[in-house]
Design a protein around this motif. Structure first.
Motif: not given
Length: 237
Positions: A22-25, A46-48, A55-58, A167-173
């Protein structure tokens, strides 16, 4: 918009991993300023440490921000989130548009934060997804998660809309949605209705960038605005 919460299942994340996700996103979905750029190595660690489903979408959003020209990233961010209704990071907008009901929903968000002992900074609306994610990661995970579940249709429409335009931000959502239980059929119906009809359009003078007046009352009588803390990411100690 409060959605049914039956048929909830766990996501397979340990509690600490959930907070990291959540914090990473929250960071990755924020405006790409110098502070974010300085924190990207921390987000990478954090993602690793997260499972592939998150981790994949982030990682897709993170990798983009690690390599994109920063001026271009800022321009793309404004184009993505400030000019398209379906790319709105304010959760109550999907349910209520710019109507009186949205004003009341914003007050409920703020009251929820106060009841958890957190006095939000009025520089950002309390329903902004980054604020909700950071609150969930650093103050009250259960309450923050419930805020997301209560506005799940809007969150899913945001995910779908960002993915449709690449969008490159799609992964975070998408990663945020992956931390939540799968949608039930009634919830998918709500997403489809929202996609077809959109949020209410009645204008009542509430702009997306102005917080309505709110008296926190006795919940925090001497407290002023505070900044949400950062959680302990792996390797940060």
């Amino acid at each position: 918009m409060r959605l049914a919460t039956r048929r909830r299942r766990t996501t397979g994340l340990e509690h600490e991993q959930l907070l990291w996700a959540w914090q990473s996103a929250s960071l990755l979905l924020g405006y790409p300023d110098d502070d974010l750029r300085a924190r990207l190595p921390l987000v990478r660690r954090a993602v690793e440490a997260l499972p592939d489903s998150v981790a994949g979408p982030l990682g897709t959003t993170l990798e983009h921000l690690e390599h994109v020209d920063w001026d271009q990233a800022q321009a793309d961010y404004v184009e993505t989130f400030d000019t398209r209704r379906r790319h709105n990071l304010f959760l109550t907008y999907f349910a209520h548009g710019d109507t009186r009901k949205r004003g009341l929903a914003l007050l409920r968000f703020k009251q929820t934060y106060l009841e958890a002992g957190f006095v939000p900074d009025d520089s950002e609306l309390p329903d902004h997804l980054c604020v909700v994610l950071e609150f969930a990661a650093t103050v009250d995970a259960a309450t923050g998660k419930q805020l997301m579940l209560d506005h799940r249709a809007g969150l899913e429409l945001l995910r779908i809309s960002l993915a449709e335009v690449g969008s490159p931000w799609a992964g975070a959502v998408a990663a945020v949605c992956a931390t939540l239980p799968p949608l039930g059929e009634d919830e998918w119906d709500a997403v489809r209705r929202l996609a077809a009809e959109g949020p209410p359009e009645e204008e009542v003078g509430l702009t997306p960038y102005a917080t309505p007046g709110f008296d926190p009352g006795p919940a925090a009588p001497e407290a002023g605005p505070v900044t949400l803390p950062m959680p302990s990411f792996p390797g940060a100690r």
